[in-house]
Design a protein around this motif. Structure first.
Motif, mmCIF file in Angstrom:
data_model
loop_
_atom_site.group_PDB
_atom_site.id
_atom_site.type_symbol
_atom_site.label_atom_id
_atom_site.label_comp_id
_atom_site.label_asym_id
_atom_site.label_seq_id
_atom_site.Cartn_x
_atom_site.Cartn_y
_atom_site.Cartn_z
ATOM 1 N N HIS A 1 14.567 -0.811 -5.137
ATOM 2 C CA HIS A 1 13.270 -1.394 -5.517
ATOM 3 C C HIS A 1 12.879 -0.985 -6.936
ATOM 4 C CE1 HIS A 1 9.137 -2.680 -5.374
ATOM 5 N NE2 HIS A 1 8.678 -1.445 -5.432
ATOM 6 N N TYR A 2 13.051 0.309 -7.243
ATOM 7 C CA TYR A 2 12.641 0.824 -8.549
ATOM 8 C C TYR A 2 13.821 0.953 -9.513
ATOM 9 C CZ TYR A 2 7.872 1.837 -6.950
ATOM 10 O OH TYR A 2 6.575 1.738 -6.503
ATOM 11 N N GLY A 3 14.887 0.175 -9.273
ATOM 12 C CA GLY A 3 16.111 0.256 -10.074
ATOM 13 C C GLY A 3 15.881 0.157 -11.571
ATOM 14 N N VAL B 1 0.890 -1.169 0.000
ATOM 15 C CA VAL B 1 0.000 0.000 0.000
ATOM 16 C C VAL B 1 0.922 1.211 0.000
ATOM 17 C CG1 VAL B 1 -1.863 1.242 1.166
ATOM 18 C CG2 VAL B 1 -1.723 -1.263 1.374
ATOM 19 N N LYS B 2 0.828 2.042 -1.035
ATOM 20 C CA LYS B 2 1.730 3.181 -1.209
ATOM 21 C C LYS B 2 1.311 4.343 -0.288
ATOM 22 C CE LYS B 2 3.079 2.250 -5.980
ATOM 23 N NZ LYS B 2 3.177 2.868 -7.311
ATOM 24 N N PRO B 3 2.181 5.366 -0.202
ATOM 25 C CA PRO B 3 1.880 6.462 0.727
ATOM 26 C C PRO B 3 0.501 7.096 0.526
ATOM 27 C CG PRO B 3 4.158 6.621 0.034
ATOM 28 C CD PRO B 3 3.537 5.515 -0.785
ATOM 29 N N PRO C 1 10.795 11.659 -9.282
ATOM 30 C CA PRO C 1 9.525 11.897 -8.572
ATOM 31 C C PRO C 1 8.988 10.634 -7.898
ATOM 32 C CG PRO C 1 9.396 12.769 -10.822
ATOM 33 C CD PRO C 1 10.739 12.098 -10.683
ATOM 34 N N LEU C 2 9.214 9.483 -8.523
ATOM 35 C CA LEU C 2 8.736 8.219 -7.964
ATOM 36 C C LEU C 2 9.437 7.916 -6.639
ATOM 37 C CD1 LEU C 2 7.160 5.529 -8.262
ATOM 38 C CD2 LEU C 2 9.006 4.699 -9.731
ATOM 39 N N VAL C 3 10.765 8.115 -6.627
ATOM 40 C CA VAL C 3 11.535 7.870 -5.402
ATOM 41 C C VAL C 3 11.125 8.875 -4.316
ATOM 42 C CG1 VAL C 3 13.858 7.964 -4.405
ATOM 43 C CG2 VAL C 3 13.475 6.757 -6.563
ATOM 44 N N PRO D 1 12.068 9.509 -16.946
ATOM 45 C CA PRO D 1 11.714 10.836 -16.426
ATOM 46 C C PRO D 1 10.959 10.791 -15.092
ATOM 47 C CG PRO D 1 10.618 10.393 -18.549
ATOM 48 C CD PRO D 1 11.571 9.272 -18.310
ATOM 49 N N PHE D 2 10.240 9.708 -14.852
ATOM 50 C CA PHE D 2 9.448 9.672 -13.619
ATOM 51 C C PHE D 2 10.206 9.052 -12.444
ATOM 52 C CE2 PHE D 2 8.257 5.841 -16.044
ATOM 53 C CZ PHE D 2 8.445 4.836 -15.102
ATOM 54 N N PHE D 3 11.494 8.664 -12.668
ATOM 55 C CA PHE D 3 12.222 7.957 -11.601
ATOM 56 C C PHE D 3 12.386 8.806 -10.343
ATOM 57 C CE2 PHE D 3 16.264 6.730 -9.510
ATOM 58 C CZ PHE D 3 15.922 5.450 -9.127
ATOM 59 N N ASP E 1 -4.337 8.942 -10.599
ATOM 60 C CA ASP E 1 -3.022 9.461 -10.985
ATOM 61 C C ASP E 1 -2.036 8.298 -11.129
ATOM 62 O OD1 ASP E 1 -1.299 12.368 -10.228
ATOM 63 O OD2 ASP E 1 -0.247 10.452 -10.372
ATOM 64 N N ILE E 2 -1.285 8.260 -12.240
ATOM 65 C CA ILE E 2 -0.365 7.129 -12.478
ATOM 66 C C ILE E 2 0.746 7.073 -11.431
ATOM 67 C CG2 ILE E 2 1.173 8.349 -14.102
ATOM 68 C CD1 ILE E 2 1.249 5.642 -15.680
ATOM 69 N N GLY E 3 1.136 8.212 -10.907
ATOM 70 C CA GLY E 3 2.169 8.232 -9.865
ATOM 71 C C GLY E 3 1.597 7.800 -8.524
ATOM 72 N N ARG E 4 0.459 8.371 -8.180
ATOM 73 C CA ARG E 4 -0.190 8.030 -6.903
ATOM 74 C C ARG E 4 -1.254 6.985 -7.187
ATOM 75 N NH1 ARG E 4 2.367 12.438 -6.174
ATOM 76 N NH2 ARG E 4 2.790 13.294 -4.113
ATOM 77 N N ASN E 5 -0.781 5.772 -7.431
ATOM 78 C CA ASN E 5 -1.724 4.736 -7.874
ATOM 79 C C ASN E 5 -2.009 3.685 -6.795
ATOM 80 O OD1 ASN E 5 0.753 3.537 -8.041
ATOM 81 N ND2 ASN E 5 0.502 2.710 -10.094
ATOM 82 N N VAL E 6 -1.932 4.123 -5.541
ATOM 83 C CA VAL E 6 -2.476 3.412 -4.378
ATOM 84 C C VAL E 6 -1.709 2.155 -3.948
ATOM 85 C CG1 VAL E 6 -4.602 2.589 -3.243
ATOM 86 C CG2 VAL E 6 -4.766 4.188 -5.171
ATOM 87 N N VAL E 7 -1.389 1.296 -4.918
ATOM 88 C CA VAL E 7 -0.738 0.026 -4.574
ATOM 89 C C VAL E 7 0.373 -0.310 -5.569
ATOM 90 C CG1 VAL E 7 -2.498 -1.284 -3.299
ATOM 91 C CG2 VAL E 7 -2.610 -1.178 -5.797
ATOM 92 N N HIS E 8 1.280 -1.154 -5.104
ATOM 93 C CA HIS E 8 2.291 -1.745 -5.985
ATOM 94 C C HIS E 8 2.171 -3.260 -5.859
ATOM 95 C CE1 HIS E 8 6.151 -2.847 -7.775
ATOM 96 N NE2 HIS E 8 6.265 -3.686 -6.761
ATOM 97 N N GLY E 9 2.412 -3.976 -6.943
ATOM 98 C CA GLY E 9 2.470 -5.435 -6.881
ATOM 99 C C GLY E 9 3.531 -5.941 -7.833
HETATM 100 P P1 CMP Z 1 4.447 0.595 -9.673
HETATM 101 O O1 CMP Z 1 3.635 -0.620 -9.926
HETATM 102 O O2 CMP Z 1 4.768 0.890 -8.245
HETATM 103 O O3 CMP Z 1 5.807 0.522 -10.494
HETATM 104 C C1 CMP Z 1 6.468 1.654 -11.018
HETATM 105 C C2 CMP Z 1 5.730 2.916 -10.744
HETATM 106 O O4 CMP Z 1 6.131 4.050 -11.455
HETATM 107 C C3 CMP Z 1 4.292 2.720 -11.157
HETATM 108 O O5 CMP Z 1 3.657 1.845 -10.250
HETATM 109 C C4 CMP Z 1 3.779 4.158 -11.158
HETATM 110 O O6 CMP Z 1 3.225 4.552 -9.925
HETATM 111 C C5 CMP Z 1 5.045 4.980 -11.364
HETATM 112 N N1 CMP Z 1 4.952 5.832 -12.538
HETATM 113 C C6 CMP Z 1 4.939 7.166 -12.508
HETATM 114 N N2 CMP Z 1 4.872 7.654 -13.743
HETATM 115 C C7 CMP Z 1 4.834 6.605 -14.595
HETATM 116 C C8 CMP Z 1 4.751 6.470 -16.005
HETATM 117 N N3 CMP Z 1 4.687 7.524 -16.804
HETATM 118 N N4 CMP Z 1 4.728 5.226 -16.526
HETATM 119 C C9 CMP Z 1 4.804 4.133 -15.704
HETATM 120 N N5 CMP Z 1 4.878 4.210 -14.350
HETATM 121 C C10 CMP Z 1 4.896 5.437 -13.815
#
Ligand code: CMP
Length: 143
Positions: free
Chosen positions: A48-50, A8-10, A60-62, A56-58, A108-116
């Motif tokens: 984790h997100y290596g 569960v993401k932030p 902000p994602l971190v 471009p989103f790396f 929002d693709i960045g704030r997408n609630v969960v990771h799996g």
């Molecule tokens: P997650 O499943 O946690 O894995 C990588 C994360 O990058 C993804 O969920 C998204 O929350 C995030 N992300 C942000 N921007 C993008 C993007 N443009 N394309 C793909 N993933 C993105």
């Protein structure tokens, strides 16, 4: 039995969705074999997100994934990786099917609630990053 890593993401924590998300996986029949709330360090986030380093989103994602606590879960069951991913829906919540976790709760693709985890290989890697061996339990569950 297959295991997967779910988190569960932030934004999910901030929006009081922890219970709702655990409820869905538990009721589906995935077995919780590891569970903890934690604050992710920058170092762990970058590992984790290596695979996204350089995109471009790396950065902000971190920044985002380290911005507040997350709930880390190890789930076990038949086809646990694909089952959990189907329940979460597409990465972009605006494209995720209605009824899925992201389709229901995200915008929002960045704030997408969960990771799996996206594969059994990723699951093994991510479970190893987030859980020490002693933190994962084995137990019998009567269905
Ligand atoms: P997650 O499943 O946690 O894995 C990588 C994360 O990058 C993804 O969920 C998204 O929350 C995030 N992300 C942000 N921007 C993008 C993007 N443009 N394309 C793909 N993933 C993105």
């Amino acid at each position: 039995m297959e295991r997967t890593y779910v988190m569960v993401k932030p934004d999910g924590v901030q929006r009081n969705l922890i219970g709702e998300i655990i409820f869905r996986f538990e009721k589906k029949g995935l077995k919780i074999v590891g569970l903890k709330m934690m604050q992710i360090s920058r170092e762990l986030a970058e590992r984790h997100y290596g695979e996204h380093r350089g995109k471009p989103f790396f950065e902000p994602l971190v920044e985002y994934i380290t911005s507040g606590p997350v709930v880390a879960m190890a789930l076990e069951g038949k086809d646990a990786v694909s089952t959990a991913r189907e329940m979460m829906g597409a990465t972009n919540p605006l494209k995720a099917a209605q009824g899925t976790i992201r389709g229901t709760f995200g915008m929002d693709i960045g704030r997408n609630v969960v990771h799996g985890s996206d594969s059994t290989e990723s699951a093994a890697r991510e479970l190893g990053l987030f859980f020490a061996p002693g933190e994962l339990v084995e137990y019998k569950r009567e269905l």
